[in-house]
Design a protein around this motif. Structure first.
Motif, PDB file in Angstrom:
ATOM      1  N   ASP A   1      23.370  61.662  93.623  1.00  0.00           N
ATOM      2  CA  ASP A   1      22.744  61.428  92.327  1.00  0.00           C
ATOM      3  C   ASP A   1      21.434  62.198  92.242  1.00  0.00           C
TER       4      ASP A   1
ATOM      5  N   ASP B   1      18.492  60.247  87.349  1.00  0.00           N
ATOM      6  CA  ASP B   1      19.455  59.174  87.642  1.00  0.00           C
ATOM      7  C   ASP B   1      20.653  59.159  86.693  1.00  0.00           C
ATOM      8  N   GLU B   2      20.879  60.245  85.984  1.00  0.00           N
ATOM      9  CA  GLU B   2      22.026  60.312  85.081  1.00  0.00           C
ATOM     10  C   GLU B   2      23.038  61.357  85.537  1.00  0.00           C
TER      11      GLU B   2
ATOM     12  N   VAL C   1      24.311  64.443  88.587  1.00  0.00           N
ATOM     13  CA  VAL C   1      24.441  64.599  90.027  1.00  0.00           C
ATOM     14  C   VAL C   1      24.010  66.002  90.407  1.00  0.00           C
TER      15      VAL C   1
ATOM     16  N   CYS D   1      20.946  69.864  88.765  1.00  0.00           N
ATOM     17  CA  CYS D   1      21.459  68.647  88.148  1.00  0.00           C
ATOM     18  C   CYS D   1      22.480  68.991  87.065  1.00  0.00           C
TER      19      CYS D   1
END
Length: 44
Positions: A7, A12-13, A15, A31
């Protein structure tokens, strides 16, 4: 759905996924969240 990728610690949304940069495919990770611009560089 579980992911084999870690993650993103910034949003935190998404990966973190590796993308090719130079000779080492795991040199940089970015990300998958389009709103997050976090890039993690491998420590040397």
């Amino acid at each position: 759905m579980e992911s084999i990728f870690p993650d993103c610690p910034m949003c935190d949304e998404g990966v973190l996924v590796p993308f090719s940069f130079g000779e080492d495919v795991f040199e940089k990770w970015k990300c998958t969240n389009p709103d997050c611009k976090h890039v993690l560089e491998k420590k040397r």
